[in-house]
Design an enzyme around this catalytic site. Sequence first.
Site, short mmCIF file in Angstrom:
data_model
loop_
_atom_site.label_atom_id
_atom_site.label_comp_id
_atom_site.label_asym_id
_atom_site.label_seq_id
_atom_site.Cartn_x
_atom_site.Cartn_y
_atom_site.Cartn_z
N HIS A 14 1.02 -1.50 -0.07
CA HIS A 14 0.28 0.13 0.25
C HIS A 14 0.45 1.57 0.20
CE1 HIS A 14 -3.73 -1.88 0.74
NE2 HIS A 14 -3.51 -2.99 1.39
N VAL B 28 5.06 -23.63 20.27
CA VAL B 28 5.22 -23.07 21.82
C VAL B 28 4.41 -23.18 22.28
CG1 VAL B 28 6.23 -20.80 23.44
CG2 VAL B 28 7.44 -21.34 20.62
C1 LIG Z 1 -7.60 -11.25 3.91
C2 LIG Z 1 -6.57 -10.20 3.92
C3 LIG Z 1 -5.84 -8.69 2.92
C4 LIG Z 1 -4.43 -8.82 3.29
N1 LIG Z 1 -3.97 -7.95 3.25
C5 LIG Z 1 -3.27 -7.23 3.03
C6 LIG Z 1 -2.74 -5.99 1.65
O1 LIG Z 1 -2.65 -6.00 0.34
N2 LIG Z 1 -1.45 -5.42 2.17
C7 LIG Z 1 -0.48 -5.63 3.63
O2 LIG Z 1 0.33 -5.10 3.71
N3 LIG Z 1 -1.64 -6.38 4.61
C8 LIG Z 1 -2.12 -7.09 4.00
N4 LIG Z 1 -3.42 -8.43 4.68
C9 LIG Z 1 -2.16 -8.44 6.29
C10 LIG Z 1 -1.05 -9.23 6.13
O3 LIG Z 1 -0.94 -10.14 6.08
C11 LIG Z 1 -0.64 -9.20 7.70
O4 LIG Z 1 -0.64 -7.54 8.38
C12 LIG Z 1 0.64 -10.67 7.68
O5 LIG Z 1 0.77 -11.71 7.01
C13 LIG Z 1 0.85 -10.59 9.43
O6 LIG Z 1 2.07 -11.83 9.34
P1 LIG Z 1 2.17 -12.24 10.71
O7 LIG Z 1 3.91 -12.76 10.33
O8 LIG Z 1 1.59 -10.93 11.56
O9 LIG Z 1 1.46 -13.17 10.85
P2 LIG Z 1 1.31 -14.58 9.90
O10 LIG Z 1 1.65 -15.10 8.68
O11 LIG Z 1 -0.06 -15.52 10.88
O12 LIG Z 1 2.67 -15.63 11.08
C14 LIG Z 1 2.79 -16.03 12.28
C15 LIG Z 1 3.32 -17.44 12.47
O13 LIG Z 1 3.20 -17.68 13.53
C16 LIG Z 1 3.04 -19.39 13.82
N5 LIG Z 1 2.58 -19.40 15.32
C17 LIG Z 1 1.25 -19.19 16.00
N6 LIG Z 1 1.44 -20.02 17.48
C18 LIG Z 1 2.81 -20.57 17.46
C19 LIG Z 1 3.09 -21.01 18.05
N7 LIG Z 1 2.73 -21.38 19.50
N8 LIG Z 1 4.41 -21.15 18.41
C20 LIG Z 1 5.33 -20.98 17.08
N9 LIG Z 1 4.82 -20.37 16.06
C21 LIG Z 1 3.36 -20.01 16.21
C22 LIG Z 1 2.05 -18.82 12.86
O14 LIG Z 1 2.09 -20.69 12.35
C23 LIG Z 1 2.52 -18.49 11.81
O15 LIG Z 1 2.62 -18.87 10.16
C24 LIG Z 1 -3.82 -9.23 4.80
C25 LIG Z 1 -4.70 -9.50 5.74
C26 LIG Z 1 -5.54 -10.20 5.43
C27 LIG Z 1 -6.14 -11.63 5.57
#
Ligand SMILES: Cc1cc2nc3c(=O)[nH]c(=O)nc-3n(C[C@H](O)[C@H](O)[C@H](O)COP(=O)(O)OP(=O)(O)OC[C@H]3O[C@@H](n4cnc5c(N)ncnc54)[C@H](O)[C@@H]3O)c2cc1C
Length: 490
Positions: A51, A175
Amino acid sequence: MTVYDIIIIGGGVIGCCIARTLSKYDLKVALLEKEADIASGTTKANSGVVHAGYASPREYVKRDMCIKGNKLYTQAAEELNFPFQRIGSFVVALEDSQIKKLEEERKLATQDGVPGLELILDKEKIKYMEPNLTDEAVGVLHAPSAGIVSPYEMTYALAENAAMNGVKFFRNQKVRRIKHQNYVFVIKTKTDEFKSNNVINAAGLYGLKISKMVGLDYFKLMPRKGEYILFDRNAMHLNKILFPTPTKVSKGILVCPTVSGNTFVGPNALNITDKKDIATTEAGLKEILEGGNKLVPNMPVRASIRNFAGLRAIPGTYDFIIDSTDVYGFINVVGILSPGLTSCYAIAERVVEFLELLGANTKIKEDYNPMRPKPERFKDFTKEELDRKIKEDPAWGRIICRCENIPEKEILNAIHAPVGATTVDGVKFRCRPGMGRCQGGFCRPRVIEILSRELNIPYEDVLKRGEDTNFLVAKTKEIALLRLKRGENE
Ligand SMILES: Cc1cc2nc3c(=O)[nH]c(=O)nc-3n(C[C@H](O)[C@H](O)[C@H](O)COP(=O)(O)OP(=O)(O)OC[C@H]3O[C@@H](n4cnc5c(N)ncnc54)[C@H](O)[C@@H]3O)c2cc1C
């Protein structure tokens, strides 16, 4: 036992981006991921839009992170060689009353450093820039700095480069417990124990669960589903990312090209309670088609090749939670809703600032290498190059996925890369067999065969994406024999 300087929990784009950023420094870093592969959570299913940064209110941390993060993509894409295209976005006004709002956004965002924003009211110019857009459009806010990226390919690239620079990745490590003793965190998973001086919680939807393990229970996270329809590559060709004029709660349903040349429509926004519910619904698909049709009339429904859904982790504040907490050495990076993908490089820099305050050594290593080689692709070779490649290694000439033209060699490279693929989905998301029109009908058995051979495991142990997702249970005749023994065939 190794005591790490930093352990990151969660291998989504946020955890992997932090890992890669920290791999610059003379630090012992590990990442624990509960699933069989990284990029298995929210990172796997989202819009993949980088974005421009005008969409969030000014008082939110996520606005600042998004604007900074967007700018950091240019260098990151050059270093990491992931697919990224700055194609620009249109926010479309369908009524005259929406123009005022777009002009206000343009002014504010320009002051905040979003480059090149332009309000276009000339219908001919709009149509020239995006011929697919509805004739009902009365104006657009053009953001040339917006782009599209493959979220999972970028995450693999981040992890590969982090691993090349010394970060240890542990998958299938959920974890379960964390103890904080004498300033050391002892982290227990089902099979192992890890120790670290600092912990970064990047567990996405499960961030609160991890935070509670060290006694921190100060935020809420709610899953919110977003559904999509993906269209075949030949269905249409869009030049721009198309957004409707946003409402207070959502950027709305967009129509958008992908870096692979497909187009999608979505997402909607549905509050749910089950963090595993990624099923699409008839009502949801209808809703997104209706939304898409307002921007691009007559969406090519017959050319849809897949429906899917992703889950946002929505914090109570609707803003990112990036906190160096009251538990010394424990940093929360949670509630990373959209635009988290855009913001990841800026978020990682913020985490480094916290770690510096906690006394981490942030001296850049002499042997740090920011470059991740571009994966070689069959589709990028000239005929002469391909002939040479096939002579060097016949696996370049054995086509496994006929829809996407993926040879065996690309699959082998995906499996043997640092933090490489160990599942069928891992292969699919790294190099695309199964992403085309037939959705794996032809190539899946061959991919299973290759994984079985390369990982030296029986066919039955090859998984789709993780525990209990086996495709095959036994050989056909063995099943018949088993049934006979049990008297099931009588
Ligand atoms: C529908 C949708 C559209 C979006 N569109 C955009 C976009 O166009 N542009 C943009 O900038 N953002 C967008 N986003 C937001 C973006 O996808 C997220 O901000 C980003 O993917 C978040 O990443 P994360 O690493 O925080 O979470 P995640 O990708 O969920 O990673 C967290 C990880 O932690 C792991 N985990 C959880 N619990 C444990 C545990 N107990 N032990 C070990 N591992 C664990 C999980 O398995 C997972 O792999 C969108 C989100 C959605 C859902």
